[in-house]
Design an enzyme around this catalytic site. Structure first.
Site, PDB file in Angstrom:
ATOM      1  N   SER A   1       4.441  13.880  29.164  1.00  0.00           N
ATOM      2  CA  SER A   1       3.558  12.968  28.442  1.00  0.00           C
ATOM      3  C   SER A   1       2.732  13.764  27.438  1.00  0.00           C
ATOM      4  O   SER A   1       1.958  14.648  27.826  1.00  0.00           O
ATOM      5  CB  SER A   1       2.617  12.256  29.417  1.00  0.00           C
ATOM      6  OG  SER A   1       1.514  11.738  28.695  1.00  0.00           O
TER       7      SER A   1
ATOM      8  N   HIS B   1       7.506  11.361  26.361  1.00  0.00           N
ATOM      9  CA  HIS B   1       6.765  10.172  26.808  1.00  0.00           C
ATOM     10  C   HIS B   1       5.507  10.002  25.947  1.00  0.00           C
ATOM     11  O   HIS B   1       4.683  10.909  25.844  1.00  0.00           O
ATOM     12  CB  HIS B   1       6.388  10.348  28.278  1.00  0.00           C
ATOM     13  CG  HIS B   1       5.725   9.164  28.904  1.00  0.00           C
ATOM     14  ND1 HIS B   1       6.421   8.089  29.418  1.00  0.00           N
ATOM     15  CD2 HIS B   1       4.415   8.885  29.109  1.00  0.00           C
ATOM     16  CE1 HIS B   1       5.576   7.209  29.920  1.00  0.00           C
ATOM     17  NE2 HIS B   1       4.347   7.654  29.741  1.00  0.00           N
TER      18      HIS B   1
ATOM     19  N   ASP C   1       2.151   7.725  25.274  1.00  0.00           N
ATOM     20  CA  ASP C   1       1.227   6.754  25.866  1.00  0.00           C
ATOM     21  C   ASP C   1       0.426   6.064  24.774  1.00  0.00           C
ATOM     22  O   ASP C   1      -0.401   6.690  24.111  1.00  0.00           O
ATOM     23  CB  ASP C   1       0.278   7.467  26.836  1.00  0.00           C
ATOM     24  CG  ASP C   1       1.005   7.917  28.092  1.00  0.00           C
ATOM     25  OD1 ASP C   1       1.609   7.061  28.759  1.00  0.00           O
ATOM     26  OD2 ASP C   1       0.983   9.126  28.390  1.00  0.00           O
TER      27      ASP C   1
ATOM     28  N   MET D   1      -2.348   3.392  23.978  1.00  0.00           N
ATOM     29  CA  MET D   1      -3.466   2.670  24.618  1.00  0.00           C
ATOM     30  C   MET D   1      -4.331   2.022  23.542  1.00  0.00           C
ATOM     31  O   MET D   1      -4.602   2.640  22.510  1.00  0.00           O
ATOM     32  CB  MET D   1      -4.325   3.648  25.416  1.00  0.00           C
ATOM     33  CG  MET D   1      -3.539   4.457  26.429  1.00  0.00           C
ATOM     34  SD  MET D   1      -4.624   5.520  27.384  1.00  0.00           S
ATOM     35  CE  MET D   1      -3.414   6.512  28.282  1.00  0.00           C
TER      36      MET D   1
ATOM     37  N   MET E   1       0.278   0.459  26.822  1.00  0.00           N
ATOM     38  CA  MET E   1      -0.829   0.021  27.691  1.00  0.00           C
ATOM     39  C   MET E   1      -1.781  -0.764  26.788  1.00  0.00           C
ATOM     40  O   MET E   1      -2.820  -0.265  26.364  1.00  0.00           O
ATOM     41  CB  MET E   1      -1.517   1.237  28.322  1.00  0.00           C
ATOM     42  CG  MET E   1      -0.701   1.874  29.436  1.00  0.00           C
ATOM     43  SD  MET E   1      -1.183   3.569  29.791  1.00  0.00           S
ATOM     44  CE  MET E   1      -0.163   4.423  28.586  1.00  0.00           C
TER      45      MET E   1
ATOM     46  N   PHE F   1      -5.629   7.551  31.660  1.00  0.00           N
ATOM     47  CA  PHE F   1      -5.993   8.966  31.490  1.00  0.00           C
ATOM     48  C   PHE F   1      -4.960   9.881  32.135  1.00  0.00           C
ATOM     49  O   PHE F   1      -4.354   9.516  33.146  1.00  0.00           O
ATOM     50  CB  PHE F   1      -7.366   9.238  32.125  1.00  0.00           C
ATOM     51  CG  PHE F   1      -8.438   8.352  31.570  1.00  0.00           C
ATOM     52  CD1 PHE F   1      -9.094   8.669  30.385  1.00  0.00           C
ATOM     53  CD2 PHE F   1      -8.761   7.156  32.203  1.00  0.00           C
ATOM     54  CE1 PHE F   1     -10.056   7.817  29.851  1.00  0.00           C
ATOM     55  CE2 PHE F   1      -9.723   6.305  31.683  1.00  0.00           C
ATOM     56  CZ  PHE F   1     -10.372   6.639  30.499  1.00  0.00           C
ATOM     57  N   GLY F   2      -4.838  11.074  31.558  1.00  0.00           N
ATOM     58  CA  GLY F   2      -4.030  12.110  32.191  1.00  0.00           C
ATOM     59  C   GLY F   2      -4.871  12.834  33.240  1.00  0.00           C
ATOM     60  O   GLY F   2      -6.094  12.650  33.326  1.00  0.00           O
ATOM     61  N   GLY F   3      -4.210  13.641  34.052  1.00  0.00           N
ATOM     62  CA  GLY F   3      -4.916  14.522  34.982  1.00  0.00           C
ATOM     63  C   GLY F   3      -5.500  13.847  36.209  1.00  0.00           C
ATOM     64  O   GLY F   3      -6.381  14.412  36.863  1.00  0.00           O
TER      65      GLY F   3
END
Ligand code: DX5
Ligand code: ZN
Length: 214
Positions: free
Chosen positions: A6, A31, A33, A35, A66, A141-143
């Site tokens: 991502s 990937h 994302d 948003m 998203m 969010f990542g992480g």
């Protein structure tokens, strides 16, 4: 296992370099994302930036919407010819119509489920999609930390897929690393998304991607 890093965790100041690097390191998809600040409490990138990503990527794009207005966003991203566009079932009154639209644009349709959404919610869409994306974190969010109930959801989804559309792939997104990859494989997952694990790996992108390719 197929690997889709991502780019949310990439260095956006050097995005082209990072995209090239993960492709050279052997990833299977890039990937992306998307948003909108409404469906999730975060904003990311639109078609202008993703067009630059598409120009340097040597692997197909996997676009994860998203957003609130799926149909509008499908129109925005379709000209970039991604392999997949996925959208959230929780945000769509007419998912079958959106799936048909994505397919008619020559793109593989995929449907995404939040961590609380049971696989049965998409049972009667399975015949028409090429992939189901199971979230293993809350989107935005990542992480974040991996939510282990995705393993049972993947097993249940796998049974439904075997009955309705054995060619449909299962993708899992969020908190994936070398500690949970084996259990994802055992649960029948085909593709994993990994952001912080790949881009934050001290031993490099290739090491990270190789460690997930089991
Ligand atoms: C979360 C995104 C994910 C995220 C994954 O909303 O859909 O793709 O970037 O990041 P990690 O692997 O760090 O959980
Ligand atoms: Zn994602």
């Amino acid at each position: 296992m197929l690997i889709a890093p991502s780019i949310l965790s990439a260095d956006f100041g050097n995005l082209a370099c990072d995209v090239k690097a993960i492709c050279d390191a052997g990833c299977d998809f890039v990937h992306v994302d998307v948003m909108d600040g409404h469906f999730v409490p975060n904003l990311t990138i639109g078609p202008v930036v993703v067009e630059s990503v598409a120009k340097v990527a040597t692997k197909p794009l996997d676009i994860h919407l998203m957003v609130e207005n799926n149909s509008f966003f499908v129109d925005l991203f379709a000209p970039l010819k991604p392999k997949y566009i996925s959208f959230h079932i929780e945000e769509e009154r007419h998912p079958h119509r959106v799936i048909q639209k994505i397919r008619s644009l020559g793109i593989s349709p995929a449907i995404t489920l939040n961590p609380h959404t049971p696989p049965e919610a998409v049972e009667f869409l399975l015949a028409d999609v090429d992939m189901v994306l199971l979230m293993s974190v809350n989107p935005g969010f990542g992480g974040q930390k991996f939510i282990p109930s995705v393993l049972e959801r993947a097993k249940r989804l796998k049974r439904l897929i075997e009955y309705h559309n054995p060619n449909c792939l299962i993708e899992v997104d969020g908190g994936v690393n070398d500690q949970n990859i084996q259990s994802l494989k055992t649960a029948g997952v085909d593709i994993v998304v990994a952001g912080s694990y790949v881009f934050g790996n001290k031993e490099g992108y290739k090491h990270a991607i190789d460690s997930l390719k089991i």
